[in-house]
Design a protein around this motif. Structure first.
Motif, PDB file in Angstrom:
ATOM      1  N   THR A 101       0.877  -1.180  -0.059  1.00 30.21           N
ATOM      2  CA  THR A 101       0.037   0.083  -0.106  1.00 30.21           C
ATOM      3  C   THR A 101       0.979   1.203   0.073  1.00 30.21           C
ATOM      4  O   THR A 101       2.027   1.258   0.182  1.00 30.21           O
ATOM      5  N   PRO A 102       0.246   2.479  -0.161  1.00 31.30           N
ATOM      6  CA  PRO A 102       1.281   3.597   0.310  1.00 31.30           C
ATOM      7  C   PRO A 102       1.481   3.504   1.480  1.00 31.30           C
ATOM      8  O   PRO A 102       1.158   2.906   2.631  1.00 31.30           O
ATOM      9  N   ASP A 103       2.611   4.380   2.016  1.00 32.39           N
ATOM     10  CA  ASP A 103       3.577   4.176   3.010  1.00 32.39           C
ATOM     11  C   ASP A 103       2.703   4.394   4.377  1.00 32.39           C
ATOM     12  O   ASP A 103       3.021   3.736   5.348  1.00 32.39           O
ATOM     13  N   HIS A 104       1.591   5.302   4.465  1.00 37.17           N
ATOM     14  CA  HIS A 104       0.976   5.454   5.662  1.00 37.17           C
ATOM     15  C   HIS A 104      -0.024   4.305   6.153  1.00 37.17           C
ATOM     16  O   HIS A 104      -0.354   4.373   7.272  1.00 37.17           O
ATOM     17  N   VAL A 105      -0.197   3.347   5.207  1.00 39.14           N
ATOM     18  CA  VAL A 105      -1.204   2.083   5.681  1.00 39.14           C
ATOM     19  C   VAL A 105      -0.016   0.959   6.058  1.00 39.14           C
ATOM     20  O   VAL A 105      -0.399  -0.188   6.676  1.00 39.14           O
ATOM     21  N   HIS A 106       1.137   1.136   5.849  1.00 42.27           N
ATOM     22  CA  HIS A 106       2.265  -0.163   6.000  1.00 42.27           C
ATOM     23  C   HIS A 106       2.060  -0.648   7.578  1.00 42.27           C
ATOM     24  O   HIS A 106       1.862  -1.794   7.670  1.00 42.27           O
ATOM     25  N   ALA A 107       2.177   0.181   8.525  1.00 40.12           N
ATOM     26  CA  ALA A 107       2.447  -0.263   9.909  1.00 40.12           C
ATOM     27  C   ALA A 107       1.153  -0.869  10.209  1.00 40.12           C
ATOM     28  O   ALA A 107       0.991  -1.802  10.984  1.00 40.12           O
ATOM     29  N   PRO A 108       0.045   0.128  10.187  1.00 42.81           N
ATOM     30  CA  PRO A 108      -1.282  -0.585  10.613  1.00 42.81           C
ATOM     31  C   PRO A 108      -1.728  -2.048  10.043  1.00 42.81           C
ATOM     32  O   PRO A 108      -2.069  -3.000  10.650  1.00 42.81           O
ATOM     33  N   ALA A 109      -1.522  -1.984   8.841  1.00 43.73           N
ATOM     34  CA  ALA A 109      -1.784  -3.491   7.989  1.00 43.73           C
ATOM     35  C   ALA A 109      -0.563  -4.431   8.600  1.00 43.73           C
ATOM     36  O   ALA A 109      -1.098  -5.614   8.848  1.00 43.73           O
ATOM     37  N   SER A 110       0.461  -4.203   8.657  1.00 43.24           N
ATOM     38  CA  SER A 110       1.566  -5.239   8.932  1.00 43.24           C
ATOM     39  C   SER A 110       1.246  -5.624  10.444  1.00 43.24           C
ATOM     40  O   SER A 110       1.431  -6.940  10.845  1.00 43.24           O
ATOM     41  N   ILE A 111       1.110  -4.773  11.429  1.00 41.06           N
ATOM     42  CA  ILE A 111       0.917  -5.020  12.729  1.00 41.06           C
ATOM     43  C   ILE A 111      -0.255  -5.737  13.042  1.00 41.06           C
ATOM     44  O   ILE A 111      -0.214  -6.888  13.720  1.00 41.06           O
TER      45      ILE A 111
END
Length: 449
Positions: free
Chosen positions: A113-123
């Motif tokens: 995804t775009p960068d701003h979604v990386h952490a919420p989705a990954s975690i």
């Protein structure tokens, strides 16, 4: 993983096969001959963000022969149309949260995804027991990168950041040559990229004020995800999101993860103790059209302090001493300056060369001491998922999160226009308390970490 319905001895497989990560591994000879990978030995993959780079990642993971593409997720059905058509048997989602919650048969997720979604989705995926491959840069903020590393360790998930050069021969040669003293003690590194340039043109702009119609197949609310609400505009997506502080990490987030990787790997760099920047006009909405960021890394062991300088937006470092007039630096690259010479390499952890070429011809190449990656970066991730060994994915979050944290500290100097001191243990800048809101950002309800 689900077993094929035609498999003989099905009940035996269910009870006797390995199940540490949800796999039910069937010996190859039961199903097919040499070189055949049965579905039961593959990683069931859910893919989040499947247009653009995500589509390329999926293709590579699929062609490895070790992945079953069982679920797809994208907020923009037009941008993702090619991938959706290619995998008609995969279940389609619009919201990554639904994929992670409802698709019980997935072993791992791709987050592109775009960068701003990386952490919420990954975690969320790691906490649900899934392994994670996430595109670069690892995270949108420093605190997110730290959280991703911590959750990966807590959950013992296999992880990988998408900087494929980390699996290359070039990065290994660079480390071996520097460790062998090819250019003596390294005190300076220069890294550059031609981006944004022709790749996106949103940097140096203010937020648009007009409100063009929303494309019918784009779910804008889901695209925004954790970011604050604002009206849709084609200056934000697709692709142009990289140039905006709310969604991306600029050219540094796109390319320093590739081009600066040899410096962190070969010199065993940790966190900088200070950073400073020169850049074009900064309106704190989009990134400047160019920047030059200087990182200072303190001495470590027998390695002296290192100054690393990053250049983007068409800016280039000074030509290294001894570089022939007939050779140019290229659009992307890195060079190391030691007290006995210089090593130059192309972007994406390219093959190193000692400068000038006459010295390269005299150099006795040392023995290869670092294990090579024979399968490639993405297949390496899938192989580690199968064996359940996080350390076998060499750009796992145990490596890529501290690397990403350090790079993103440089953006604080761009944002606040001064030298920023850095305390990595506290995750704070002692002289820039106003940076806290950038280090630890706020999230819209329902999308946090």
């Amino acid at each position: 993983m689900p077993q094929p319905s035609t498999l003989p001895r099905r009940q035996f497989v269910k009870t006797a096969a390995a199940t540490v990560f949800g796999f039910q591994i069937v010996p190859r000879h039961v199903i097919g001959g040499p070189g055949f990978t049965p579905p039961s030995e593959k990683v069931n993959l859910g893919c989040i963000g499947i247009g653009g780079q995500g589509g390329g990642d999926i293709r590579d993971l699929d062609e490895s022969g070790l992945a079953n593409i069982v679920a797809l997720c994208d907020v923009d059905l037009d941008h993702a149309a090619g991938t959706i058509k290619k995998y008609p048997g995969a279940k389609l989602y619009r919201d990554y949260r639904e994929l992670i919650e409802k698709q019980k048969d997935i072993d791992a997720v791709l987050v592109a995804t775009p960068d701003h979604v990386h952490a919420p989705a990954s975690i969320m995926a790691m906490r649900a027991g899934r392994h994670v491959y996430v595109e670069k840069p690892l995270a949108h903020t420093i605190a997110e990168a730290r959280a991703m590393r911590d959750v990966a360790k807590e959950t013992n998930r296999v992880t990988q950041m998408g900087n494929q050069g980390h699996a290359s021969e070039g990065i290994r040669l660079t480390r071996e040559w520097i460790q062998a003293g090819a250019i003596g003690k390294v005190t300076e590194v220069h890294v550059w990229s031609d981006r944004p340039g022709k790749f996106w043109d949103s940097q140096g702009k203010a937020y648009p004020t007009d409100t063009p119609p929303l494309p019918k197949n784009l779910d804008w609310n889901l695209w925004l995800g954790p970011a604050k609400e604002r009206a849709y505009h084609p200056d934000f997506c697709p692709r142009k999101w990289r140039g905006w502080w709310d969604f991306g990490c600029g050219a540094l987030g796109d390319m320093a993860v590739h081009n600066a990787d040899p410096a962190f790997y070969a010199l065993d760099l940790d966190a900088p103790d200070w950073v400073e920047a020169e850049n074009g006009p900064n309106n704190n909405q989009s990134f400047p059209v160019w920047s030059i960021i200087t990182y200072h890394f303190p001495a470590k062991g027998d390695r002296p302090a290192v100054k690393m300088v990053w250049y983007d937006g068409g800016k280039l470092p000074p030509r290294p001493e001894g570089l022939e007039e007939t050779r140019n630096l290229g659009d992307n690259g890195i060079y190391f300056v030691g007290d006995k010479g210089c090593i130059l390499a192309g972007g994406w952890s390219g093959t190193p060369r000692i400068v000038p070429e006459s010295k390269m011809q005299q150099f006795v190449i040392p023995a290869k001491t670092i294990p090579r990656c024979l399968s490639g970066h993405r297949k390496e991730f899938l192989e580690a998922c199968k064996t359940g060994k996080p350390e076998d994915a060499k750009s796992g979050f145990w490596y890529s999160a501290p690397f990403t944290e350090s790079l993103l500290v440089g953006l604080l100097a761009v944002r606040f226009g001064k030298r920023v001191e850095w305390d990595t243990n506290a995750l704070k800048s002692p002289n820039t308390p106003e940076a806290d809101a950038i280090i630890h950002k706020a999230y819209r309800a329902g999308y946090g970490i």
